[in-house]
Scaffold this active site. Structure first.
Site, PDB file in Angstrom:
ATOM      1  CG  HIS A 475      -2.059   0.935   1.181  1.00  0.00           C
ATOM      2  ND1 HIS A 475      -2.125   2.055   1.979  1.00  0.00           N
ATOM      3  CD2 HIS A 475      -3.182   0.961   0.424  1.00  0.00           C
ATOM      4  CE1 HIS A 475      -3.241   2.716   1.724  1.00  0.00           C
ATOM      5  NE2 HIS A 475      -3.901   2.078   0.789  1.00  0.00           N
ATOM      6  CE1 TYR A 508     -11.221   9.882  -4.127  1.00  0.00           C
ATOM      7  CE2 TYR A 508      -9.449   8.379  -3.577  1.00  0.00           C
ATOM      8  CZ  TYR A 508     -10.744   8.599  -3.999  1.00  0.00           C
ATOM      9  OH  TYR A 508     -11.554   7.536  -4.286  1.00  0.00           O
TER      10      TYR A 508
END
Length: 731
Positions: A475, A508
């Site tokens: 991630h 975002y």
């Protein structure tokens, strides 16, 4: 640019004046309070349930559809985001709880609740939320849109001309592609795709073969648009739309000539979509994952939605077929596939009903055609997306692909956009003879298929593609570029809190750091070695990496602030994350609060910590920012640490800290530390876009403005400060 905007609101946290103010407002900062020693900080009374906390977050999203300060079409989009979030919640989290019940593995969480209890609370809360969602749609948004000449025409509103046109549309566009399914022993109940639009019919009469089962299913193919624009010559006034479900309802008897349709009702089933791959005997992750992707469409049912008027005998039949209970049935006063209304954005051109456009800002050093290597050599570059452009990150990889001095490029990819410029640049670099290594996380939820395709493109170009480490999702967001300069090799790195996804970078909020700091880049190299190679743990000097060092490092940083508070120093922790669920971290924060550390948490979504509990969390405040942009950046600040501020890809969740490859990287340049602190303080002090978590798990909206007052929320303030050509309305 002066990043310390709104000076009266944004004084530097690190200054002596700020410390003095903290000591006046919070005496516990400078003196350890007397705290009962027998409090068990693991007691379930001090924890909120993770799933119910997520529902609270989604209710805050739904509230944006009620917010009259938002443009009308944006309010509709928030309504649809609520639907999308709820679907994923049932596909993953609710399905996981149901699986625990199926395996007989009921164990309470840190909050003491068992899965069955949580499921019952979820269904009850969701039922109320869906009622409110459709009330907002039917009573607020649709009438307001009609006032703007954007209409959704239900069958009772159709003119004769529209009815005639709809029949022609049905016969030309719908009838040829739909296969109605009569139910009898030779035609068992079909396997219906996850979240697909379907109709259940009650029939009267016999067909040509003498069959009279009385029931049929009509599945609507996904190729058919769910929203159809009525031609202007049929309904000339404004933009007029009809739903596919309305067209099918109006002409459904065309599927069953000579028979009578007694009942016709739409329904939709939401299924378990969590992919599972055992680490045992998986030789090729990509091949194994491709097999799982097909099964996602037909997982176990988790939720059944039907039209409000569907009779009990039909819903009972469906519940039995899907092995669901009455508790898992939801009756909706409108289209069951509501989120497909997102197509409206591309079908009308009404910019005055949407958020005003803006151009992301660009620091002069990173302007187009500038050498980014030179800019980063002069000074670390910090960007906050979407207020500042993501394009320099893409341009840097492009420059590296074509730069004769660049030897190698390494990058992690978790999510990226459909036609990824970064993938193209990496492929070009490989074709140009660079050593290109890409760590692609194939298990990035709902992006798996795309990532498999990107892996194939890169491999064909000559890049080395690895899929991370089995059992640990990769991630972390990292690029490492090695360049030969003046006879020696020099490393450069991009580190971020968000994905390498250009479209998401406009929606975002995320930080990007472009650096050539030797120690930091050496750490990035070590992390890549751990992912792509094999060997014992390699300890980075500055980076905190999961699953090895991040958890331990965070605990040490929290405990260091606690020790500082006990010594009478001004101690402060600020964390901005998407979710806070890890019970160990929560206990450490409680303990720090007891010692007098002032703690501000900016948690967008799930928060299992209870603030304001006497003798436990009185010094902890939790706020959530909801608005035009999805708050996605993760930042941790510890006032007394050697490196006080870290940006990260990791939330404070068990999975991020223990079961993923994550990094938290320090911001070394003092001016960037001050800038990020200023921006976080804007969230803490915001009274327009923020909600404050209460100790009972509810959220208090911090909008203290009267209807006629004007004030900018934190996101508009940042737009004005960082973006160019921003047109932000003053309401």
């Amino acid at each position: 640019m002066d990043f310390l905007v709104s000076e009266n609101r944004m004084s530097s946290i690190a200054s002596e004046d700020r410390k003095a103010s903290m000591e006046q407002e919070h005496p516990s900062v400078s003196a350890c309070p007397e705290v009962p020693q027998d409090i068990d900080l693991s007691d379930s009374r001090f924890y909120l349930n993770r799933e119910l906390s997520y529902l609270q977050f989604n209710l805050r999203v739904l509230d944006q559809a009620r917010n009259i300060r938002h443009p009308l079409l944006e309010r509709l989009m928030f309504l649809l985001i609520f639907s999308s979030n709820l679907d994923e919640f049932y596909e993953i989290r609710v399905s996981g709880l149901k699986k625990q019940l199926g395996f007989g593995r009921q164990r309470p969480g840190p909050d003491g609740k068992y899965p069955q209890e949580v499921l019952s609370e979820i269904h009850a809360q969701v039922r109320l939320a869906l009622q409110e969602q459709y009330r907002i749609l039917n009573e607020d948004l649709l009438p307001a849109l009609a006032d703007e000449n954007i209409r959704f025409l239900y069958r009772h509103e159709w003119s004769d001309n529209l009815l005639e046109w709809s029949l022609e549309y049905f016969r030309n566009e719908v009838l040829p592609v739909i296969s109605p399914l009569g139910l009898d022993p030779a035609h068992p109940f079909p396997r219906l795709v996850n979240k697909s639009l379907n109709f259940i019919l009650s029939l009267e009469g016999k067909d040509a073969f003498g069959r009279d089962s009385g029931l049929a299913i009509v599945p609507a193919p996904r190729a058919l648009p769910r929203l159809i624009k009525v031609p202007a010559h049929i309904t000339p006034d404004g933009d007029n739309f009809i739903f596919l479900s309305s067209i099918i309802h109006a002409h459904v008897e065309e599927f069953f000539p000579g028979m009578k349709v007694k009942e016709c009702h739409q329904f939709r089933v939401t299924r378990n979509s969590d992919l599972e791959m055992s680490n045992v005997e998986v030789e090729d992750v990509a091949s194994a994952l491709q097999g799982e992707l097909h099964m996602r469409r037909f997982g176990a049912a988790a939720k059944l939605e039907v039209g409000a008027g569907c009779p009990a005998e039909l819903t009972d039949f469906l519940l039995e077929r899907f092995n669901l209970t009455e508790e898992e049935l939801f009756r909706l006063d409108g289209p069951v596939n509501l989120q497909r209304l997102v197509a409206l954005n591309s079908m009308v051109h009404r910019p005055e009903l949407q958020f005003p456009p803006f151009s992301p800002g660009l620091p002069p050093a990173l302007e187009e055609n500038n050498c980014i290597f030179s800019a980063v050599t002069r000074e670390d570059q910090l960007l906050l997306h979407p207020y500042q452009s993501f394009v320099p990150v893409i341009d840097w990889v492009r420059q590296a692909a074509r730069d004769s001095g660049v030897i190698s490029i390494k990058q992690t990819l978790y999510r990226t956009n459909e036609s990824s410029e970064l993938v193209e640049a990496l492929a070009e670099a490989a074709r140009n003879g660079k050593e290109v290594t890409v760590v692609i996380e194939l298990r990035a939820r709902f992006d798996e298929e795309e990532n498999i395709q990107f892996a194939s493109i890169l491999q064909e170009a000559g890049a080395v593609v690895v899929y991370g480490v089995m059992g640990y999702k990769t991630h972390a967001k990292m690029v490492l570029i090695v360049r030969r300069e003046n006879g020696r090799l020099k490393r450069y790195a991009h580190l971020g809190t968000g994905n390498y996804h250009r479209k998401n970078s406009l929606l975002y909020t995320d930080y990007s750091l472009l650096t050539c700091d030797e120690a930091l880049c050496a750490d990035v190299h070590k992390v890549f070695q751990q992912i792509t190679g094999m060997g014992k743990k390699i300890a980075p000097e500055l980076i905190l990496n999961a699953p090895f060092k991040l958890m331990k490092g965070l605990i040490q940083l929290i405990q260091h602030e606690k020790a500082a508070a006990r010594e009478g120093k001004a101690a402060r922790i600020i964390a901005k994350v998407n979710a806070l669920t890890d019970p160990v971290i929560i206990q450490e924060l409680y303990s720090a609060s007891q010692a007098g550390v002032r703690i501000d948490l900016i948690v967008r979504g799930i928060c299992c910590l209870k603030p304001g509990v006497p003798n436990v969390s009185e010094n902890i405040r939790v706020v959530s920012t909801i608005g035009r942009f999805l708050e996605h950046s993760r930042v941790y600040y510890f006032a007394n640490a050697q490196h006080p501020l870290y940006c990260s890809s990791a939330d404070w969740m068990e999975r991020n800290l223990q079961r993923r490859i994550e990094i938290a990287f320090p911001i070394l340049k003092k001016k960037w530390v001050q800038r990020i602190l200023s921006e976080m303080e804007m969230h803490i002090q915001d009274l327009n876009q923020s909600w404050e978590l209460q100790s009972d798990g509810s959220y208090l909206k911090l909008d203290q403005l009267d209807a006629g007052e004007t004030a900018d929320g934190v996101q508009n303030l940042l737009l004005n400060a960082l973006a160019t050509h921003a047109t932000v309305p003053r309401r």
